[in-house]
Design a protein around this motif. Sequence first.
Motif, mmCIF file in Angstrom:
data_model
loop_
_atom_site.group_PDB
_atom_site.id
_atom_site.type_symbol
_atom_site.label_atom_id
_atom_site.label_comp_id
_atom_site.label_asym_id
_atom_site.label_seq_id
_atom_site.Cartn_x
_atom_site.Cartn_y
_atom_site.Cartn_z
ATOM 1 N N TYR A 154 -7.151 30.056 5.627
ATOM 2 C CA TYR A 154 -6.454 30.022 4.418
ATOM 3 C C TYR A 154 -6.979 30.714 3.216
ATOM 4 C CZ TYR A 154 -3.345 26.420 6.784
ATOM 5 O OH TYR A 154 -2.774 25.883 7.566
ATOM 6 N N TYR A 155 -7.816 31.752 3.353
ATOM 7 C CA TYR A 155 -8.296 32.679 2.682
ATOM 8 C C TYR A 155 -7.522 33.242 1.470
ATOM 9 C CZ TYR A 155 -11.125 36.461 0.361
ATOM 10 O OH TYR A 155 -11.797 37.121 -0.469
ATOM 11 N N ALA A 156 -6.350 33.690 1.858
ATOM 12 C CA ALA A 156 -5.375 34.006 0.922
ATOM 13 C C ALA A 156 -4.847 32.980 0.031
ATOM 14 C CB ALA A 156 -4.201 34.799 1.748
ATOM 15 N N ILE A 157 -4.391 31.998 0.597
ATOM 16 C CA ILE A 157 -4.206 30.794 -0.134
ATOM 17 C C ILE A 157 -5.211 30.323 -1.316
ATOM 18 C CG2 ILE A 157 -3.519 28.230 -0.172
ATOM 19 C CD1 ILE A 157 -1.214 30.000 0.686
ATOM 20 N N HIS A 158 -6.359 30.242 -0.855
ATOM 21 C CA HIS A 158 -7.596 30.028 -1.569
ATOM 22 C C HIS A 158 -7.675 30.755 -2.778
ATOM 23 C CE1 HIS A 158 -9.651 27.706 2.161
ATOM 24 N NE2 HIS A 158 -8.647 27.108 1.475
ATOM 25 N N THR A 159 -7.421 32.128 -2.569
ATOM 26 C CA THR A 159 -7.589 32.977 -3.917
ATOM 27 C C THR A 159 -6.252 32.830 -4.879
ATOM 28 O OG1 THR A 159 -8.482 34.896 -1.869
ATOM 29 C CG2 THR A 159 -7.769 35.455 -4.117
ATOM 30 N N ALA A 160 -5.251 32.506 -4.087
ATOM 31 C CA ALA A 160 -4.081 32.426 -5.056
ATOM 32 C C ALA A 160 -4.424 30.967 -5.897
ATOM 33 C CB ALA A 160 -2.781 32.255 -4.150
ATOM 34 N N ARG A 220 -8.646 20.579 6.250
ATOM 35 C CA ARG A 220 -8.119 21.930 6.905
ATOM 36 C C ARG A 220 -8.011 22.919 5.959
ATOM 37 N NH1 ARG A 220 -2.850 21.291 10.661
ATOM 38 N NH2 ARG A 220 -2.681 23.531 10.729
ATOM 39 N N LEU A 221 -7.198 22.228 4.724
ATOM 40 C CA LEU A 221 -6.780 23.307 3.717
ATOM 41 C C LEU A 221 -7.845 23.679 2.839
ATOM 42 C CD1 LEU A 221 -4.499 24.985 2.528
ATOM 43 C CD2 LEU A 221 -3.676 22.890 1.141
ATOM 44 N N PHE A 222 -8.863 22.836 2.677
ATOM 45 C CA PHE A 222 -10.116 22.802 1.762
ATOM 46 C C PHE A 222 -10.844 23.891 1.830
ATOM 47 C CE2 PHE A 222 -14.309 21.682 0.623
ATOM 48 C CZ PHE A 222 -14.313 21.213 -0.583
ATOM 49 N N ASP A 223 -10.899 24.430 0.458
ATOM 50 C CA ASP A 223 -11.943 25.846 0.197
ATOM 51 C C ASP A 223 -13.425 25.302 -0.064
ATOM 52 O OD1 ASP A 223 -13.035 28.140 -0.695
ATOM 53 O OD2 ASP A 223 -11.520 28.546 -2.117
ATOM 54 N N PRO A 234 -15.288 24.596 -4.075
ATOM 55 C CA PRO A 234 -14.798 22.995 -4.191
ATOM 56 C C PRO A 234 -14.373 22.555 -5.557
ATOM 57 C CG PRO A 234 -17.093 23.294 -3.813
ATOM 58 C CD PRO A 234 -16.694 24.692 -3.933
ATOM 59 N N TYR A 235 -15.066 23.091 -6.485
ATOM 60 C CA TYR A 235 -14.657 22.643 -7.975
ATOM 61 C C TYR A 235 -13.306 23.246 -8.191
ATOM 62 C CZ TYR A 235 -14.660 21.262 -12.990
ATOM 63 O OH TYR A 235 -14.766 21.006 -13.886
ATOM 64 N N GLU A 236 -13.244 24.380 -8.294
ATOM 65 C CA GLU A 236 -11.914 25.016 -8.641
ATOM 66 C C GLU A 236 -10.757 24.328 -7.668
ATOM 67 O OE1 GLU A 236 -14.501 26.569 -8.433
ATOM 68 O OE2 GLU A 236 -14.803 27.903 -10.062
ATOM 69 N N TYR A 237 -10.913 24.326 -6.510
ATOM 70 C CA TYR A 237 -9.898 23.956 -5.497
ATOM 71 C C TYR A 237 -9.580 22.616 -5.633
ATOM 72 C CZ TYR A 237 -7.712 22.311 -1.187
ATOM 73 O OH TYR A 237 -7.029 22.134 -0.271
ATOM 74 N N CYS A 284 4.464 28.222 -7.224
ATOM 75 C CA CYS A 284 3.308 27.717 -6.595
ATOM 76 C C CYS A 284 2.533 28.619 -5.909
ATOM 77 C CB CYS A 284 3.974 26.345 -5.614
ATOM 78 S SG CYS A 284 2.712 25.797 -4.566
ATOM 79 N N PRO A 285 1.211 28.416 -6.084
ATOM 80 C CA PRO A 285 0.400 29.377 -5.324
ATOM 81 C C PRO A 285 0.288 29.075 -3.611
ATOM 82 C CG PRO A 285 -0.848 27.779 -6.434
ATOM 83 C CD PRO A 285 0.507 27.401 -6.906
ATOM 84 N N LEU A 286 0.777 27.880 -3.308
ATOM 85 C CA LEU A 286 0.891 27.717 -1.754
ATOM 86 C C LEU A 286 2.076 28.355 -1.053
ATOM 87 C CD1 LEU A 286 -1.203 25.227 -3.389
ATOM 88 C CD2 LEU A 286 -0.821 24.353 -1.054
ATOM 89 N N SER A 287 3.130 28.659 -1.880
ATOM 90 C CA SER A 287 4.337 29.031 -1.472
ATOM 91 C C SER A 287 4.344 30.203 -0.263
ATOM 92 C CB SER A 287 5.315 29.664 -2.624
ATOM 93 O OG SER A 287 4.539 30.960 -2.975
#
Length: 338
Positions: free
Chosen positions: A4-10, A163-166, A170-173, A195-198
């Motif tokens: 989920y690297y791209a989602i984490h960045t978003a 699973r989704l955790f960055d 961790p703080y920003e996520y 939404c950044p998860l879209s």
Amino acid sequence: MHPYYAIHTAIRDWYAIHGRHDLPWRQTHDPYRIYLSEIMLQQTQVGTVLERFYFPFLERFPTLADVATAPEEAVLKAWEGLGYYTRARNLHATAQKTQGTLPQTSTELEQLPGIGRSTAAAIACFAYGEAVPILDANVRRVLYRFFRRRTAKAPELWRMAERLFDPEHPYEYNQAMMDIGATVCTPKSPRCSECPLSAQCRGQAHPERYPAPRRCTTRPIRRRTFWIYTDGERYAIHKKESRLLGGLYGFVQSEVEIVGALLGEVVQHYSHFSLNATVVLSDEQPEESVELLTLAEIDTLPLSRVDRKVLEMVSSHQKNAIKNGIEYFESSNGYNKF
Ligand code: SF4
């Protein structure tokens, strides 16, 4: 690379622009202030905590050591109006157990009274930078929708959170996930286009389907009578021992009708029932053990919301009686002139 690297960045980019950075508990790494905010926010809205409770509590108890050395009654008094008083009793117990210094890992924090896995993770992450996901109500809703799940038990929800955790941020996520749940992926009208998860959210075609709605249950109504006994100057009050309101003071409640003068009615909604009660002034003393205090003295005690309403009602009737030169009871059978 994380799947989920791209989602984490978003998520991080979204948080930088839209995150609620000005919340006071986000402008500190003091574990006590973070812990206090987490506990207050468990069952109370951010706005209410901010406007009425967080700062006055910190003024009264600037450190956890101050909580530890105070009597439980003083902590309950500072918590008055927030409800769910078990939180205040647990805060006091945790303060005493740790002697005012919280441990630094989520595993140790989770052993303390009233600190569950998500609260322990929030304190450990926000105060000490530990890379663990949190799972509050807002985050849970986002996960249900992201993974398109209608129901899930706690262990599965935690697996989804992991699973989704960055783990790199961790703080920003964690902060962002709470904010996305609170402001974008809202229960009734999620705004998926913002939404950044879209990009990878599986539930966005029908977000309202996830999670499955909880069965609507009507709260049972408990009917009671507040038994207001006075000797003319002082009023009967007792310390409650119930799990819900233990440690608070209150007027005596009776399940049976009390003979006396009707002062009014009060209604209070609790999580599992609603209380509909009449308030009756009686010259017959309750059998259970009570203290007799003036209204001014009662005002200084920690009271539940409904007892505070009753106190206001009794005070206003007392003022009217004094103003009009009326005795509370004009005859021995206890009926009065209100
Ligand atoms: S895309 Fe929509 S449903 Fe999915 S997490 Fe975002 S707001 Fe919620």
